[in-house]
Design a protein around this motif. Structure first.
Motif, PDB file in Angstrom:
ATOM      1  N   VAL A  53      17.552 -41.193 -18.410  1.00 54.43           N
ATOM      2  CA  VAL A  53      16.984 -39.849 -18.528  1.00 54.43           C
ATOM      3  C   VAL A  53      15.767 -39.788 -17.619  1.00 54.43           C
ATOM      4  N   ARG A  54      15.714 -38.789 -16.764  1.00 56.98           N
ATOM      5  CA  ARG A  54      14.623 -38.673 -15.803  1.00 56.98           C
ATOM      6  C   ARG A  54      13.366 -38.115 -16.457  1.00 56.98           C
ATOM      7  N   GLY A  55      12.235 -38.615 -15.991  1.00 55.77           N
ATOM      8  CA  GLY A  55      10.957 -38.166 -16.520  1.00 55.77           C
ATOM      9  C   GLY A  55      10.543 -36.821 -15.953  1.00 55.77           C
ATOM     10  N   ALA A  56       9.495 -36.259 -16.540  1.00 55.40           N
ATOM     11  CA  ALA A  56       8.990 -34.960 -16.106  1.00 55.40           C
ATOM     12  C   ALA A  56       8.372 -35.062 -14.712  1.00 55.40           C
ATOM     13  N   ILE A  57       8.505 -33.987 -13.945  1.00 49.98           N
ATOM     14  CA  ILE A  57       7.901 -33.885 -12.617  1.00 49.98           C
ATOM     15  C   ILE A  57       6.765 -32.869 -12.690  1.00 49.98           C
ATOM     16  N   THR A  58       5.608 -33.244 -12.209  1.00 53.10           N
ATOM     17  CA  THR A  58       4.500 -32.301 -12.093  1.00 53.10           C
ATOM     18  C   THR A  58       4.194 -32.103 -10.616  1.00 53.10           C
ATOM     19  N   GLY A  59       3.904 -30.871 -10.248  1.00 55.27           N
ATOM     20  CA  GLY A  59       3.616 -30.579  -8.853  1.00 55.27           C
ATOM     21  C   GLY A  59       3.009 -29.203  -8.726  1.00 55.27           C
ATOM     22  N   THR A  60       3.067 -28.661  -7.530  1.00 59.42           N
ATOM     23  CA  THR A  60       2.575 -27.302  -7.287  1.00 59.42           C
ATOM     24  C   THR A  60       3.664 -26.520  -6.573  1.00 59.42           C
ATOM     25  N   ALA A  61       3.632 -25.204  -6.751  1.00 59.34           N
ATOM     26  CA  ALA A  61       4.674 -24.365  -6.165  1.00 59.34           C
ATOM     27  C   ALA A  61       4.128 -22.978  -5.869  1.00 59.34           C
ATOM     28  N   THR A  62       4.882 -22.271  -5.040  1.00 62.75           N
ATOM     29  CA  THR A  62       4.552 -20.891  -4.684  1.00 62.75           C
ATOM     30  C   THR A  62       5.740 -20.004  -5.033  1.00 62.75           C
ATOM     31  N   TRP A  63       5.475 -18.870  -5.657  1.00 55.65           N
ATOM     32  CA  TRP A  63       6.544 -17.952  -6.041  1.00 55.65           C
ATOM     33  C   TRP A  63       6.036 -16.521  -6.028  1.00 55.65           C
ATOM     34  N   THR A  64       6.974 -15.601  -6.035  1.00 60.27           N
ATOM     35  CA  THR A  64       6.663 -14.171  -6.054  1.00 60.27           C
ATOM     36  C   THR A  64       7.277 -13.543  -7.294  1.00 60.27           C
ATOM     37  N   LYS A  65       6.507 -12.730  -7.974  1.00 58.54           N
ATOM     38  CA  LYS A  65       7.014 -12.059  -9.169  1.00 58.54           C
ATOM     39  C   LYS A  65       8.234 -11.212  -8.812  1.00 58.54           C
ATOM     40  N   GLY A  66       9.278 -11.318  -9.629  1.00 55.52           N
ATOM     41  CA  GLY A  66      10.500 -10.557  -9.410  1.00 55.52           C
ATOM     42  C   GLY A  66      11.537 -11.291  -8.584  1.00 55.52           C
ATOM     43  N   ALA A  67      11.137 -12.392  -7.920  1.00 55.22           N
ATOM     44  CA  ALA A  67      12.071 -13.164  -7.105  1.00 55.22           C
ATOM     45  C   ALA A  67      12.753 -14.230  -7.959  1.00 55.22           C
ATOM     46  N   THR A  68      13.782 -14.840  -7.408  1.00 53.00           N
ATOM     47  CA  THR A  68      14.475 -15.930  -8.109  1.00 53.00           C
ATOM     48  C   THR A  68      14.268 -17.267  -7.412  1.00 53.00           C
ATOM     49  N   SER A  69      13.378 -17.292  -6.419  1.00 56.43           N
ATOM     50  CA  SER A  69      13.114 -18.526  -5.676  1.00 56.43           C
ATOM     51  C   SER A  69      11.709 -19.032  -5.966  1.00 56.43           C
ATOM     52  N   VAL A  70      11.612 -20.349  -6.119  1.00 55.60           N
ATOM     53  CA  VAL A  70      10.330 -21.022  -6.290  1.00 55.60           C
ATOM     54  C   VAL A  70      10.289 -22.143  -5.257  1.00 55.60           C
ATOM     55  N   VAL A  71       9.261 -22.154  -4.415  1.00 52.87           N
ATOM     56  CA  VAL A  71       9.152 -23.156  -3.355  1.00 52.87           C
ATOM     57  C   VAL A  71       8.101 -24.183  -3.755  1.00 52.87           C
ATOM     58  N   LEU A  72       8.519 -25.444  -3.802  1.00 56.83           N
ATOM     59  CA  LEU A  72       7.597 -26.511  -4.179  1.00 56.83           C
ATOM     60  C   LEU A  72       6.698 -26.878  -3.005  1.00 56.83           C
ATOM     61  N   ASP A  73       5.414 -26.936  -3.279  1.00 57.65           N
ATOM     62  CA  ASP A  73       4.470 -27.459  -2.289  1.00 57.65           C
ATOM     63  C   ASP A  73       4.368 -28.973  -2.431  1.00 57.65           C
ATOM     64  N   THR A  74       4.349 -29.442  -3.669  1.00 61.51           N
ATOM     65  CA  THR A  74       4.382 -30.875  -3.966  1.00 61.51           C
ATOM     66  C   THR A  74       5.330 -31.086  -5.141  1.00 61.51           C
ATOM     67  N   GLY A  75       5.863 -32.303  -5.249  1.00 66.78           N
ATOM     68  CA  GLY A  75       6.730 -32.621  -6.384  1.00 66.78           C
ATOM     69  C   GLY A  75       8.203 -32.689  -6.053  1.00 66.78           C
ATOM     70  N   ASN A  76       8.574 -32.424  -4.783  1.00 66.81           N
ATOM     71  CA  ASN A  76       9.983 -32.525  -4.407  1.00 66.81           C
ATOM     72  C   ASN A  76      10.413 -33.991  -4.489  1.00 66.81           C
ATOM     73  N   PRO A  77      11.485 -34.321  -5.231  1.00 69.57           N
ATOM     74  CA  PRO A  77      11.904 -35.725  -5.364  1.00 69.57           C
ATOM     75  C   PRO A  77      12.207 -36.367  -4.016  1.00 69.57           C
ATOM     76  N   ALA A  78      12.247 -37.687  -4.019  1.00 68.13           N
ATOM     77  CA  ALA A  78      12.419 -38.431  -2.775  1.00 68.13           C
ATOM     78  C   ALA A  78      13.799 -38.229  -2.160  1.00 68.13           C
ATOM     79  N   THR A  79      14.819 -38.007  -2.984  1.00 71.17           N
ATOM     80  CA  THR A  79      16.180 -37.887  -2.465  1.00 71.17           C
ATOM     81  C   THR A  79      16.864 -36.640  -3.006  1.00 71.17           C
TER      82      THR A  79
END
Length: 311
Positions: A53-79
């Motif tokens: 079972v994978r552990g929790a990921i903490t990071g930062t992200a940017t998103w826009t209200k009403g959109a369905t996309s969230v872009v990670l600034d940090t926290g993207n897994p290695a693979t």
């Protein structure tokens, strides 16, 4: 005995001559295996496997209200493979929780559901959890789950339950989850398992479960290797195939009743032998000297024919 030999024995026993009946022989044999599987909980279907079972990921992200996309600034897994394990999991933005439908590892973009209702955020803190894990395809019923790093059995809630957010899985992200429940099944029909609270780091678990029925598909496959049913019980499979064939082809009730009686008595003998094996294993766990001092053989000796009481 392999699958082809079992089919041939059924065909010889019923004297099949019609093309229609001959083409059904494989179905008769596999139906007999299904009947045996459904007739009880057999020792060969009790399995244990390990899963992560994978552990929790903490990071930062940017998103826009009403959109369905969230872009990670940090926290993207290695693979990409690791990111894929979180698809179907949950991400918490400022206030609300969303399900992850797609994770594009190359662009670090998550597609979430539903559309974001939180105020737009830039490089804001987010937390991602796997939320659930899909078990192996042969798992039919989960019995017990053991935490291998902190050995104890997690309390279980067997049975399908709707995905729930209460208790809030993000309220406590713990080092040691203490309960599990079955959420449902994934697109492939595999059981989805949820641990609570979500682990804060990757963790290894051992699952004990009853296995789904396993069916042979080609003539050369050994029945014991595929189904788990020991060789000495294979005549019961043949008897079941005969019963299914007579039920399909013949109108003589006496013939069908005789075949049914042979099959059911075979299942009864199989059940009695299995109980003896299970009892022997329990005694073996409680005191191995029982077998040595009484010159008894281990349960596996009755299967393999090995007769050394020094085992």
């Amino acid at each position: 005995m392999n699958f082809g030999e079992a089919k041939q024995r059924v065909q010889d026993a019923i004297g099949a001559s019609s093309t229609e009946l001959t083409s059904q022989i494989a179905t008769f044999v596999t139906d007999a295996i299904r009947d045996i599987h459904a007739a009880g909980r057999w020792p060969w279907d009790l399995r244990t496997e390990m899963f992560t079972v994978r552990g929790a990921i903490t990071g930062t992200a940017t998103w826009t209200k009403g959109a369905t996309s969230v872009v990670l600034d940090t926290g993207n897994p290695a693979t990409e493979a690791l990111a894929a394990e979180y698809v179907g999991g949950l991400i918490k933005l400022s206030t609300n929780i969303y399900e992850i439908d797609v994770w594009d590892h190359g662009t670090a973009t998550l597609t979430v559901d539903p559309a974001v209702i939180d105020a737009s955020g830039t490089a804001a803190a987010v937390t991602i959890i796997q939320d659930m894990v899909s078990l192996a395809s042969d798992v039919e019923t989960v019995l017990e789950i053991t935490d291998m790093a902190y050995p104890r059995v997690l309390s279980g809630r067997v049975g399908t339950q709707r995905k729930r957010l209460w208790p809030d899985p993000f309220l406590v992200i713990g080092a040691y989850p203490y309960e599990w429940w079955v959420r449902g099944v994934d697109a492939s029909g595999n059981i989805e398992l949820v641990l609570y609270p979500p682990p804060d780091d990757d963790r290894m678990y051992q699952i004990q479960y009853w296995r789904r029925v396993q069916l042979p598909t080609s003539d050369g496959e050994e029945l014991e290797a595929i189904t788990g049913i020991p060789e000495r019980f294979h005549p019961v499979i043949v008897a079941g195939g005969k019963y299914r064939a007579f039920e399909f082809e013949f109108e003589n009730e006496g013939v069908k009743a005789s075949a049914q009686s042979e099959f059911y008595s075979g299942i009864s003998r199989l059940r009695n032998f299995s109980r003896q094996d299970a009892g022997a294993f329990r005694r073996l766990r409680s005191g191995r000297e029982y077998f040595r001092s009484s010159n008894r053989y281990l349960p596996t000796d009755r299967i393999t024919g090995y007769t050394s009481d020094s085992t």
